[in-house]
Design a protein around this motif. Structure first.
Motif, PDB file in Angstrom:
ATOM      1  N   ALA A  87       6.597   5.156   0.038  1.00 19.35           N
ATOM      2  CA  ALA A  87       5.137   5.044  -0.033  1.00 19.35           C
ATOM      3  C   ALA A  87       4.657   4.591  -1.403  1.00 19.35           C
ATOM      4  O   ALA A  87       3.722   3.786  -1.506  1.00 19.35           O
ATOM      5  CB  ALA A  87       4.510   6.387   0.339  1.00 19.35           C
ATOM      6  N   ASP A  88       5.292   5.084  -2.457  1.00 19.77           N
ATOM      7  CA  ASP A  88       4.810   4.756  -3.798  1.00 19.77           C
ATOM      8  C   ASP A  88       5.162   3.332  -4.231  1.00 19.77           C
ATOM      9  O   ASP A  88       4.710   2.863  -5.267  1.00 19.77           O
ATOM     10  CB  ASP A  88       5.332   5.766  -4.821  1.00 19.77           C
ATOM     11  CG  ASP A  88       6.856   5.818  -4.901  1.00 19.77           C
ATOM     12  OD1 ASP A  88       7.526   5.157  -4.073  1.00 19.77           O
ATOM     13  OD2 ASP A  88       7.380   6.514  -5.791  1.00 19.77           O
ATOM     14  N   ARG A  89       5.941   2.633  -3.424  1.00 23.89           N
ATOM     15  CA  ARG A  89       6.303   1.252  -3.742  1.00 23.89           C
ATOM     16  C   ARG A  89       5.702   0.236  -2.787  1.00 23.89           C
ATOM     17  O   ARG A  89       5.911  -0.976  -2.939  1.00 23.89           O
ATOM     18  CB  ARG A  89       7.835   1.103  -3.736  1.00 23.89           C
ATOM     19  CG  ARG A  89       8.545   1.796  -4.888  1.00 23.89           C
ATOM     20  CD  ARG A  89      10.059   1.689  -4.744  1.00 23.89           C
ATOM     21  NE  ARG A  89      10.475   0.366  -4.276  1.00 23.89           N
ATOM     22  CZ  ARG A  89      11.574   0.138  -3.543  1.00 23.89           C
ATOM     23  NH1 ARG A  89      12.341   1.157  -3.182  1.00 23.89           N
ATOM     24  NH2 ARG A  89      11.891  -1.081  -3.175  1.00 23.89           N
ATOM     25  N   LEU A  90       4.957   0.709  -1.798  1.00 24.40           N
ATOM     26  CA  LEU A  90       4.505  -0.180  -0.722  1.00 24.40           C
ATOM     27  C   LEU A  90       3.666  -1.344  -1.233  1.00 24.40           C
ATOM     28  O   LEU A  90       3.958  -2.514  -0.942  1.00 24.40           O
ATOM     29  CB  LEU A  90       3.707   0.618   0.316  1.00 24.40           C
ATOM     30  CG  LEU A  90       3.091  -0.229   1.438  1.00 24.40           C
ATOM     31  CD1 LEU A  90       4.170  -0.818   2.331  1.00 24.40           C
ATOM     32  CD2 LEU A  90       2.106   0.601   2.251  1.00 24.40           C
ATOM     33  N   ILE A  91       2.604  -1.046  -1.956  1.00 25.99           N
ATOM     34  CA  ILE A  91       1.687  -2.114  -2.374  1.00 25.99           C
ATOM     35  C   ILE A  91       2.366  -3.070  -3.330  1.00 25.99           C
ATOM     36  O   ILE A  91       2.230  -4.295  -3.210  1.00 25.99           O
ATOM     37  CB  ILE A  91       0.420  -1.514  -2.999  1.00 25.99           C
ATOM     38  CG1 ILE A  91      -0.316  -0.632  -1.971  1.00 25.99           C
ATOM     39  CG2 ILE A  91      -0.498  -2.626  -3.480  1.00 25.99           C
ATOM     40  CD1 ILE A  91      -0.701  -1.363  -0.689  1.00 25.99           C
TER      41      ILE A  91
END
Length: 267
Positions: free
Chosen positions: A192-196
């Motif tokens: 999640a913390d790397r998605l964008i």
């Protein structure tokens, strides 16, 4: 003044847009929200500097679909008589698949959380779907006693095949990101913390190519979904003739032969 539903940022050749109603889990119910999404597509069509779009959601959800409270109260786009409702769907949410799916610029859905009902269909309107490991997916219309009203019955089978689309649509049940990857609903699952960052990086890689070639390639892929092979070959020949006579094609060939990065000018 009401805050805009979309937070739009434009950096270089990549435009990012985030659904901005985290208090409703980015539910879609108000005509103004639909207008913003359609106008975003119109803006991108007019702006030749945009080569890729990333669509995501603010907060914990990508998009929770239609606002169930509005359904209960028969408000928003769900108000009025059956005739009113038919016209409401046609003039609001059904404009989104026509505008977004037909957009010539590649669109990446960065699915940060649940994509439910119309939210799943919205993701399916995009060319590439990348999911957070926290994402969830459901074609959940049957769970609230309605049908996919925004094109989901056309979009979802093309993404995962008729049998799996039928399973999702008939049960309304939720699948997680791992199952979505297994079924081909998403191309990748990332933390999640790397998605964008990951989605924007992919968008930049796409945007590193010639604009004319990108737009024409996307159009061929879209048309190829419903054309005969001989018809698509005729269309491909015409598009290829256009591409061969662009400045960017010559620049790409020269850069390849000279072992350097191309400098495209959208000509």
């Amino acid at each position: 003044m009401t805050e805009p539903f979309l937070i739009v940022e434009h950096e270089g050749a990549v435009l990012s847009a985030r659904l901005n109603s985290p208090q409703t889990r980015n539910a879609l119910s108000e005509p103004a929200q639909m207008d913003e999404l359609v106008e975003l597509c119109n803006r991108v069509r007019r702006d030749r500097t945009v080569k890729a779009v990333v669509l995501s959601g603010e907060g914990s959800a990508f998009c929770a679909g239609g606002n169930v409270k509005d359904m209960r109260e028969r408000g928003g786009i769900f108000a009025g008589s059956p005739h009113d409702l038919r016209e409401s769907y046609r003039n609001t949410i059904q404009r989104i698949p026509l505008a977004l799916y037909e957009l010539d610029v590649p669109v990446i859905a960065a699915i940060n959380g649940p994509a439910i009902g119309a939210g799943l269909d919205l993701a399916c309107m995009c060319d590439i779907r990348i999911a957070s490991d926290k994402a969830l997916f459901a074609e959940s219309f049957v769970k609230v006693g309605i049908v996919p009203g925004d094109g989901g019955a056309w979009l979802l089978p093309r993404a995962i095949g008729m049998q799996r689309a039928s399973l999702m649509a008939f049960t309304g049940e939720t699948i997680d990101a791992a199952k979505a990857l297994e079924w081909g609903l998403v191309a990748e699952v990332v933390p999640a913390d790397r998605l964008i960052t990951h989605a924007l990086g992919l968008a930049q890689r796409i945007a590193g190519n010639a604009s004319h070639a990108l737009r024409l390639t996307k159009r061929l892929l879209r048309e190829g979904q419903h054309m005969r092979l001989d018809s698509l070959l005729e269309m491909s020949a015409a598009y290829q003739a256009l591409a061969h006579h662009t400045h960017d094609h010559l620049e790409a060939v020269n850069a390849f032969l000279e072992k350097r990065a191309p400098q495209f000018t959208d000509r």
